[in-house]
Design a protein around this motif. Structure first.
Motif, PDB file in Angstrom:
ATOM      1  N   ASP A 265      -3.792  19.046  -5.783  1.00 28.31           N
ATOM      2  CA  ASP A 265      -2.791  18.008  -5.997  1.00 28.31           C
ATOM      3  C   ASP A 265      -2.694  17.048  -4.817  1.00 28.31           C
ATOM      4  OD1 ASP A 265      -2.282  19.146  -8.424  1.00 28.31           O
ATOM      5  OD2 ASP A 265      -0.495  20.254  -7.771  1.00 28.31           O
ATOM      6  N   LEU A 266      -3.038  17.482  -3.628  1.00 30.00           N
ATOM      7  CA  LEU A 266      -2.973  16.602  -2.467  1.00 30.00           C
ATOM      8  C   LEU A 266      -4.103  15.587  -2.438  1.00 30.00           C
ATOM      9  CD1 LEU A 266      -1.902  19.035   0.409  1.00 30.00           C
ATOM     10  CD2 LEU A 266      -0.597  17.112  -0.515  1.00 30.00           C
ATOM     11  N   ARG A 267      -5.180  15.849  -3.153  1.00 24.37           N
ATOM     12  CA  ARG A 267      -6.316  14.932  -3.107  1.00 24.37           C
ATOM     13  C   ARG A 267      -5.963  13.577  -3.734  1.00 24.37           C
ATOM     14  NH1 ARG A 267     -11.812  17.873  -4.775  1.00 24.37           N
ATOM     15  NH2 ARG A 267     -12.600  15.921  -3.897  1.00 24.37           N
ATOM     16  N   THR A 268      -5.176  13.597  -4.789  1.00 28.90           N
ATOM     17  CA  THR A 268      -4.835  12.328  -5.464  1.00 28.90           C
ATOM     18  C   THR A 268      -4.008  11.398  -4.572  1.00 28.90           C
ATOM     19  OG1 THR A 268      -4.951  13.410  -7.618  1.00 28.90           O
ATOM     20  CG2 THR A 268      -3.743  11.318  -7.494  1.00 28.90           C
ATOM     21  N   PRO A 269      -2.890  11.853  -3.969  1.00 26.53           N
ATOM     22  CA  PRO A 269      -2.156  10.924  -3.080  1.00 26.53           C
ATOM     23  C   PRO A 269      -2.955  10.540  -1.855  1.00 26.53           C
ATOM     24  CG  PRO A 269      -1.199  13.131  -3.039  1.00 26.53           C
ATOM     25  CD  PRO A 269      -2.159  13.114  -4.164  1.00 26.53           C
ATOM     26  N   LEU A 270      -3.821  11.404  -1.374  1.00 29.26           N
ATOM     27  CA  LEU A 270      -4.644  11.025  -0.228  1.00 29.26           C
ATOM     28  C   LEU A 270      -5.621   9.919  -0.615  1.00 29.26           C
ATOM     29  CD1 LEU A 270      -5.428  14.448   1.522  1.00 29.26           C
ATOM     30  CD2 LEU A 270      -4.059  12.568   2.408  1.00 29.26           C
ATOM     31  N   THR A 271      -6.168  10.002  -1.811  1.00 34.77           N
ATOM     32  CA  THR A 271      -7.078   8.942  -2.263  1.00 34.77           C
ATOM     33  C   THR A 271      -6.338   7.607  -2.398  1.00 34.77           C
ATOM     34  OG1 THR A 271      -8.377  10.595  -3.450  1.00 34.77           O
ATOM     35  CG2 THR A 271      -8.692   8.292  -4.071  1.00 34.77           C
ATOM     36  N   ARG A 272      -5.142   7.659  -2.964  1.00 36.96           N
ATOM     37  CA  ARG A 272      -4.341   6.429  -3.081  1.00 36.96           C
ATOM     38  C   ARG A 272      -4.003   5.866  -1.707  1.00 36.96           C
ATOM     39  NH1 ARG A 272      -0.016   8.620  -7.615  1.00 36.96           N
ATOM     40  NH2 ARG A 272      -1.510   8.708  -9.385  1.00 36.96           N
ATOM     41  N   LEU A 273      -3.645   6.757  -0.778  1.00 38.13           N
ATOM     42  CA  LEU A 273      -3.312   6.310   0.576  1.00 38.13           C
ATOM     43  C   LEU A 273      -4.519   5.664   1.236  1.00 38.13           C
ATOM     44  CD1 LEU A 273      -1.167   6.189   2.788  1.00 38.13           C
ATOM     45  CD2 LEU A 273      -1.896   8.475   3.517  1.00 38.13           C
ATOM     46  N   GLN A 274      -5.705   6.233   0.978  1.00 37.67           N
ATOM     47  CA  GLN A 274      -6.929   5.673   1.560  1.00 37.67           C
ATOM     48  C   GLN A 274      -7.184   4.262   1.021  1.00 37.67           C
ATOM     49  OE1 GLN A 274      -8.990   7.322   3.843  1.00 37.67           O
ATOM     50  NE2 GLN A 274     -10.038   5.366   4.034  1.00 37.67           N
ATOM     51  N   LEU A 275      -6.930   4.045  -0.251  1.00 38.70           N
ATOM     52  CA  LEU A 275      -7.144   2.732  -0.842  1.00 38.70           C
ATOM     53  C   LEU A 275      -6.153   1.706  -0.300  1.00 38.70           C
ATOM     54  CD1 LEU A 275      -7.845   3.776  -4.558  1.00 38.70           C
ATOM     55  CD2 LEU A 275      -9.505   3.025  -2.844  1.00 38.70           C
ATOM     56  N   ARG A 276      -4.900   2.125  -0.088  1.00 44.00           N
ATOM     57  CA  ARG A 276      -3.883   1.197   0.390  1.00 44.00           C
ATOM     58  C   ARG A 276      -4.042   0.862   1.870  1.00 44.00           C
ATOM     59  NH1 ARG A 276       1.176   4.158  -2.751  1.00 44.00           N
ATOM     60  NH2 ARG A 276       0.583   3.442  -4.867  1.00 44.00           N
ATOM     61  N   LEU A 277      -4.774   1.698   2.592  1.00 44.98           N
ATOM     62  CA  LEU A 277      -4.964   1.414   4.011  1.00 44.98           C
ATOM     63  C   LEU A 277      -5.804   0.163   4.245  1.00 44.98           C
ATOM     64  CD1 LEU A 277      -5.526   4.972   5.584  1.00 44.98           C
ATOM     65  CD2 LEU A 277      -3.572   3.453   5.881  1.00 44.98           C
ATOM     66  N   ASP A 278      -6.576  -0.238   3.229  1.00 46.29           N
ATOM     67  CA  ASP A 278      -7.412  -1.431   3.406  1.00 46.29           C
ATOM     68  C   ASP A 278      -6.577  -2.694   3.613  1.00 46.29           C
ATOM     69  OD1 ASP A 278      -9.622   0.154   3.134  1.00 46.29           O
ATOM     70  OD2 ASP A 278      -9.831  -0.203   0.968  1.00 46.29           O
ATOM     71  N   ARG A 279      -5.297  -2.663   3.209  1.00 51.68           N
ATOM     72  CA  ARG A 279      -4.454  -3.841   3.345  1.00 51.68           C
ATOM     73  C   ARG A 279      -3.532  -3.769   4.559  1.00 51.68           C
ATOM     74  NH1 ARG A 279      -4.051  -2.764  -2.282  1.00 51.68           N
ATOM     75  NH2 ARG A 279      -1.954  -1.891  -2.003  1.00 51.68           N
ATOM     76  N   VAL A 280      -3.736  -2.716   5.374  1.00 47.28           N
ATOM     77  CA  VAL A 280      -2.881  -2.546   6.549  1.00 47.28           C
ATOM     78  C   VAL A 280      -3.410  -3.398   7.696  1.00 47.28           C
ATOM     79  CG1 VAL A 280      -2.048  -0.908   8.271  1.00 47.28           C
ATOM     80  CG2 VAL A 280      -2.137  -0.264   5.858  1.00 47.28           C
ATOM     81  N   GLU A 281      -2.497  -4.085   8.358  1.00 53.21           N
ATOM     82  CA  GLU A 281      -2.832  -4.886   9.532  1.00 53.21           C
ATOM     83  C   GLU A 281      -1.934  -4.433  10.680  1.00 53.21           C
ATOM     84  OE1 GLU A 281      -5.229  -6.903   9.827  1.00 53.21           O
ATOM     85  OE2 GLU A 281      -5.830  -7.140   7.731  1.00 53.21           O
ATOM     86  N   PRO A 282      -2.382  -4.513  11.906  1.00 52.28           N
ATOM     87  CA  PRO A 282      -3.684  -4.975  12.406  1.00 52.28           C
ATOM     88  C   PRO A 282      -4.780  -3.921  12.190  1.00 52.28           C
ATOM     89  CG  PRO A 282      -2.335  -4.218  14.224  1.00 52.28           C
ATOM     90  CD  PRO A 282      -1.472  -4.134  13.007  1.00 52.28           C
ATOM     91  N   GLU A 283      -6.001  -4.298  12.493  1.00 54.08           N
ATOM     92  CA  GLU A 283      -7.169  -3.460  12.240  1.00 54.08           C
ATOM     93  C   GLU A 283      -7.136  -2.175  13.053  1.00 54.08           C
ATOM     94  OE1 GLU A 283     -12.049  -3.763  12.416  1.00 54.08           O
ATOM     95  OE2 GLU A 283     -10.791  -5.520  12.833  1.00 54.08           O
ATOM     96  N   GLU A 284      -6.665  -2.262  14.307  1.00 58.03           N
ATOM     97  CA  GLU A 284      -6.623  -1.060  15.148  1.00 58.03           C
ATOM     98  C   GLU A 284      -5.714  -0.002  14.543  1.00 58.03           C
ATOM     99  OE1 GLU A 284      -5.576   0.272  19.753  1.00 58.03           O
ATOM    100  OE2 GLU A 284      -5.451  -1.848  19.143  1.00 58.03           O
ATOM    101  N   LEU A 285      -4.566  -0.430  14.034  1.00 55.06           N
ATOM    102  CA  LEU A 285      -3.658   0.524  13.389  1.00 55.06           C
ATOM    103  C   LEU A 285      -4.297   1.101  12.139  1.00 55.06           C
ATOM    104  CD1 LEU A 285      -0.906   1.862  13.103  1.00 55.06           C
ATOM    105  CD2 LEU A 285      -0.103  -0.203  11.922  1.00 55.06           C
ATOM    106  N   ARG A 286      -5.024   0.255  11.382  1.00 49.05           N
ATOM    107  CA  ARG A 286      -5.693   0.734  10.166  1.00 49.05           C
ATOM    108  C   ARG A 286      -6.722   1.808  10.493  1.00 49.05           C
ATOM    109  NH1 ARG A 286      -7.267  -3.819   8.346  1.00 49.05           N
ATOM    110  NH2 ARG A 286      -9.447  -3.763   9.038  1.00 49.05           N
ATOM    111  N   ARG A 287      -7.487   1.617  11.594  1.00 41.99           N
ATOM    112  CA  ARG A 287      -8.504   2.609  11.967  1.00 41.99           C
ATOM    113  C   ARG A 287      -7.850   3.937  12.330  1.00 41.99           C
ATOM    114  NH1 ARG A 287     -10.985  -1.753  14.752  1.00 41.99           N
ATOM    115  NH2 ARG A 287     -10.110  -0.967  16.707  1.00 41.99           N
ATOM    116  N   LYS A 288      -6.746   3.880  13.058  1.00 40.40           N
ATOM    117  CA  LYS A 288      -6.062   5.113  13.429  1.00 40.40           C
ATOM    118  C   LYS A 288      -5.537   5.849  12.200  1.00 40.40           C
ATOM    119  CE  LYS A 288      -4.645   3.568  18.046  1.00 40.40           C
ATOM    120  NZ  LYS A 288      -3.490   3.302  18.939  1.00 40.40           N
ATOM    121  N   MET A 289      -4.962   5.098  11.278  1.00 38.14           N
ATOM    122  CA  MET A 289      -4.426   5.722  10.083  1.00 38.14           C
ATOM    123  C   MET A 289      -5.542   6.286   9.199  1.00 38.14           C
ATOM    124  SD  MET A 289      -1.304   3.098   9.099  1.00 38.14           S
ATOM    125  CE  MET A 289      -0.773   4.153   7.757  1.00 38.14           C
ATOM    126  N   GLN A 290      -6.657   5.551   9.120  1.00 35.07           N
ATOM    127  CA  GLN A 290      -7.793   6.053   8.351  1.00 35.07           C
ATOM    128  C   GLN A 290      -8.351   7.342   8.955  1.00 35.07           C
ATOM    129  OE1 GLN A 290     -10.444   2.700   8.281  1.00 35.07           O
ATOM    130  NE2 GLN A 290      -9.595   1.911   6.335  1.00 35.07           N
TER     131      GLN A 290
END
Length: 473
Positions: free
Chosen positions: A271-296
Motif C-alpha cells: 500500500d505504501l508503493r502507490t503514495p510513494l509513486t504519486r509523491l515521486q511524480l509531484r516532485l517534478d514540479r517542486v522548486e528550487p531544484e536543490e530542494l527537489r533533489r533532496k526530496m527525491q
C-alpha cells in the motif's frame, strides 16, 4: 596427578546423559543384581542336592553292609545275583561283588577327584559310627576304565567295605551323583533369561523414549523456522499423545500469528508503493531544484525500504519447489553474474572431483548467496566463494578482506533493520534487512548461516546445507 585420577574415575562412573541411557543402566543394574542373586541361589540349591545325594549314597552303602553282614554265604550269593540283574536299565544298576581279600587300591585314586572320594569315604565312616561300636574298614577309589555295566566314558566309584567274616563287599556306582548337563543347562537358562529380559526392556525403553526425541526434533525445527515445521503425529501412549496435541496447538497459534504478521507487513509495503509513486511524480514540479533533489533522494530511500520490506515478507514463506542442484555449477553461475556487473567475485579452486548435489529451492538459495556476496563486495572489497563437504552437509563459504564484525555483534546482525555501518563502511547505506533476508532464505532450504571473523582479517559467511548422500543420487 591424584586429582586428575579422581576426575577420570568420576567420569568413568558417571551415568549417560540421555534418559534412555540412564534408564537402561539402572534397569541393567537391577537385572544384573537379580540374575546374580538367582544364579547364586540356583548354584546353592544344586550344591545342596549334590551333598544330599552323596549322603544318601553313603547311607545306602551302610545299609548294604548291614544286610550282607547278617546273611549266610548262600544268601549273599543269591543277593549278589539279584542286585546285578542285567534286565534293569544301565542307569539304575549298580554292581555288587564279594572279594575274599582286601583290594589293592593304594595310590590308585585320581588326584583331581581325590577330595570328592575322600568326602564320600568320611560320610560312610560317619554313618557306620552312629550304628555300630566297631567301625569296619572302608576303601574307595575313582575308576575310569569302565566295567561294562555303565557307558565306558563315565567314571565309576568303587567302594569296598570289610564284613565281619573278613570278606570284602565291593559296590560299583557312577562317580557323579549329579547330571552336569542338567546343572549347567539350568545355569545357562538363568543367564539366557536375564539377557532376553534385558533385550525386552531395552526395546520397551526405545519405544518409550523415541517419542520424546521426536518431540525434541520437532521443537528444534519449529524454533528454526516455524512456517516450515510439520505437526507431530498424535499417537502412542496417553502422555505422548497429550504432549503432541499441546505442541500442535501451540504451533497452530504461533504459525497463525506469524502468518498474520507476514500479511500485514506485505500489505503495508504494497500500500505504501502507490503514495510513494504519486509523491515521486509531484516532485517534478517542486522548486528550487536543490530542494527537489533532496526530496527525491528521500523518496528513493523510502522506496528502497518498502521494496526491502516486501522482500523480507516474501522471504518468510515460499511455494517454490525443491529440486536437485549441482552446487559447483550453481555457484559458478552466481559468481559469473556478479562479475558481469563489475563485482570482485572469485571461485576458490576445488580439487575434489566428486559431484556435490543438494536438494534446494534455486531462487531462494540464489537470493541468499547474492545478499551475502553483495555485502562482501560492499564492505570487504570483494568475495571469494568456496565449497566443501563436511560429513552429511555441504558448506558454502563467502569470505572477504574487510574490517570484520565485533564478536559480540555477530549474532545481532541477523536482526531485521539492525545496521552496523559504523563498524564496516560508513559510506555505504542500507536498510539492515540483507542478512535477515539471507538467513530466511537459507532456512527455507533447511540450512543455516554462520558468521565468523577470519584470523587473517575479514569476515567469512558459511551457508550450511544438507547434502544428498552418494547412495541417493
Amino acid at each position: 596427578m591424584t586429582q586428575d585420577a579422581g576426575q577420570a574415575k568420576r567420569r568413568f562412573f558417571r551415568l549417560p546423559d540421555s534418559l534412555f541411557g540412564q534408564l537402561l543402566c539402572l534397569l541393567f543394574l537391577g537385572i544384573a543384581i537379580f540374575e546374580v542373586t538367582n544364579f547364586l541361589v540356583v548354584c546353592s540349591v544344586q550344591h545342596l542336592y549334590i551333598r544330599q545325594a552323596e549322603k544318601t549314597r553313603a547311607e545306602h552303602l551302610t545299609t548294604c553292609w548291614f544286610l550282607f553282614d547278617a546273611m549266610t554265604s548262600e544268601q549273599r550269593r543269591q543277593a549278589v545275583a539279584r542286585m546285578n540283574d542285567l534286565g534293569r536299565p544301565e542307569q539304575l544298576r549298580e554292581m555288587v561283588e564279594l572279594l575274599p581279600d582286601r583290594p589293592d587300591w593304594d595310590g590308585a585314586e585320581n588326584a583331581a577327584d581325590k577330595s570328592r572320594a575322600e568326602r564320600l569315604l568320611d560320610m560312610v565312616k560317619n554313618s557306620f559310627g552312629k550304628n555300630c561300636k566297631t567301625q569296619p574298614v572302608v576303601l574307595a577309589r575313582r575308576h575310569t576304565e569302565g566295567t561294562g555295566i555303565f557307558p565306558v566314558h563315565l567314571p565309576v566309584l568303587e567302594t569296598a567295605i570289610q564284613l565281619s567274616d573278613g570278606t570284602w563287599l565291593k559296590v560299583t556306582q557312577p562317580f557323579a551323583v549329579d547330571d552336569r548337563l542338567v546343572v549347567w543347562t539350568q545355569r545357562l537358562t538363568v543367564l539366557l533369561t536375564g539377557l532376553i529380559l534385558l533385550g525386552v526392556v531395552a526395546a520397551v525403553l526405545v519405544r518409550a523414549t523415541k517419542p520424546i526425541e521426536r518431540i525434541c526434533r520437532a521443537a528444534e525445527a519449529f524454533g528454526r523456522h516455524p512456517e516450515l515445521s510439520e505437526p507431530l503425529p498424535e499417537q502412542g501412549v496417553r502422555e505422548v499423545r497429550n504432549a503432541a496435541q499441546s505442541f500442535n496447538r501451540m504451533r497452530e497459534r504461533i504459525c497463525g500469528s506469524l502468518a498474520e504478521r507476514d500479511r500485514m507487513l506485505a500489505a503495508m509495503a504494497h500500500d505504501l508503493r502507490t503514495p510513494l509513486t504519486r509523491l515521486q511524480l509531484r516532485l517534478d514540479r517542486v522548486e528550487p531544484e536543490e530542494l527537489r533533489r533532496k526530496m527525491q533522494k528521500t523518496v528513493s530511500a523510502m522506496g528502497g525500504i518498502v521494496n526491502q520490506g516486501m522482500e523480507l515478507a516474501r522471504s518468510l514463506n515460499t511455494e517454490e519447489a525443491m529440486t536437485r542442484l549441482d552446487m559447483r555449477s550453481f555457484l559458478q553461475s552466481v559468481a559469473d553474474d556478479h562479475a558481469d556487473v563489475g563485482g570482485n567475485v572469485t571461485m576458490r579452486e576445488d580439487r575434489e572431483e566428486e559431484a556435490v548435489v543438494v536438494q534446494a529451492r534455486p531462487l531462494c538459495l540464489r537470493r541468499c548467496l547474492e545478499n551475502l556476496i553483495s555485502n562482501a563486495c560492499a564492505y570487504g572489497g570483494g568475495a571469494e566463494i568456496g565449497l566443501a563437504r563436511e560429513g552429511e552437509h555441504i558448506v558454502i563459504s563467502i569470505a572477504d578482506t574487510g574490517p570484520g564484525i565485533p564478536e559480540d555483534m555477530l549474532g545481532r546482525v541477523f536482526e531485521p533493520y539492525f545496521r552496523l555501518d559504523s563498524s564496516r563502511n560508513a559510506a555505504f547505506g542500507g536498510t539492515g534487512l540483507g542478512l535477515a533476508i539471507a538467513r530466511n532464505m537459507a532456512l527455507l532450504n533447511h540450512g543455516e548461516i554462520e558468521l565468523a571473523n577470519r584470523p587473517e582479517g575479514g569476515l567469512v559467511a558459511r551457508v550450511i546445507l544438507p547434502a544428498l548422500l552418494p547412495a541417493s543420487r
